[in-house]
Design an enzyme around this catalytic site. Structure first.
Site, PDB file in Angstrom:
ATOM      1  N   CYS A 130       0.859  -1.186   0.000  1.00  0.00           N
ATOM      2  CA  CYS A 130       0.000   0.000   0.000  1.00  0.00           C
ATOM      3  C   CYS A 130       0.898   1.240   0.000  1.00  0.00           C
ATOM      4  O   CYS A 130       1.778   1.363   0.857  1.00  0.00           O
ATOM      5  CB  CYS A 130      -0.898   0.009   1.229  1.00  0.00           C
ATOM      6  N   ASP A 139      -0.436  -5.742   0.520  1.00  0.00           N
ATOM      7  CA  ASP A 139      -1.734  -6.008  -0.107  1.00  0.00           C
ATOM      8  C   ASP A 139      -1.612  -7.333  -0.854  1.00  0.00           C
ATOM      9  O   ASP A 139      -0.567  -7.628  -1.447  1.00  0.00           O
ATOM     10  CB  ASP A 139      -2.109  -4.899  -1.094  1.00  0.00           C
TER      11      ASP A 139
END
Length: 158
Positions: free
Chosen positions: A56, A63
């Protein structure tokens, strides 16, 4: 590690058959292609990446996504080791889900000039919201079967 023998049309491959480190970033990754031995035939090739990771760009947290890449090749196929290394290079790359998914699709489309390509990015929830991102280029040739990507929308425990 011994180099594997080069196949016809694969003279420019630099990563296949050699120990190759994961590139530091997607921009540094070298995607390679090989001639399609069935360029006269329309068919779908699929790559499924169930453990894709990126970072992120705001929080620095990881992520996770399940990617499915389908394409109808023209003259070229993507060399799979180079694709794996390219996708692994996102592990420390900060970008939003939409950027990662679309950038991968565009880079493959630019390299391969396929007759049709699509990518589905099925991202796992962070902050309580799953984000699914879909991109495609071209039109699926008539008579070609492109199966459903087989990844269910996120349903949680409900």
């Amino acid at each position: 590690m011994a180099k594997s023998p080069k196949k016809p049309g694969a003279e420019n491959l630099t990563q296949l058959g050699t120990a190759t480190p994961v590139p530091a970033s997607p921009e540094e990754a070298k995607l390679e292609r090989v001639p399609n031995p069935h360029a006269d035939t329309n068919y779908v090739a699929r790559f499924t990446v169930p453990e894709f990771t990126s970072i992120c760009p705001v929080t620095g947290q990881p992520d996770f996504a399940h990617l499915v890449i389908d394409y109808v090749p023209g003259k070229w196929l993507v060399e799979s080791k180079s694709l794996k290394l390219y996708l692994q290079s996102f592990r420390n790359h900060g970008a939003f889900h939409e950027d990662c998914t679309v950038a991968i699709g565009k880079r493959l489309a630019s390299l391969l000039a396929p007759k049709w390509i699509r990518i589905g990015g099925y991202w796992y929830p962070r902050g309580g919201i799953p984000i699914d991102v879909f991109w495609q280029k071209g039109k699926l040739p008539a008579g070609v079967w492109a199966p459903d990507q087989g990844v269910a929308s996120y349903r949680g425990r409900g």
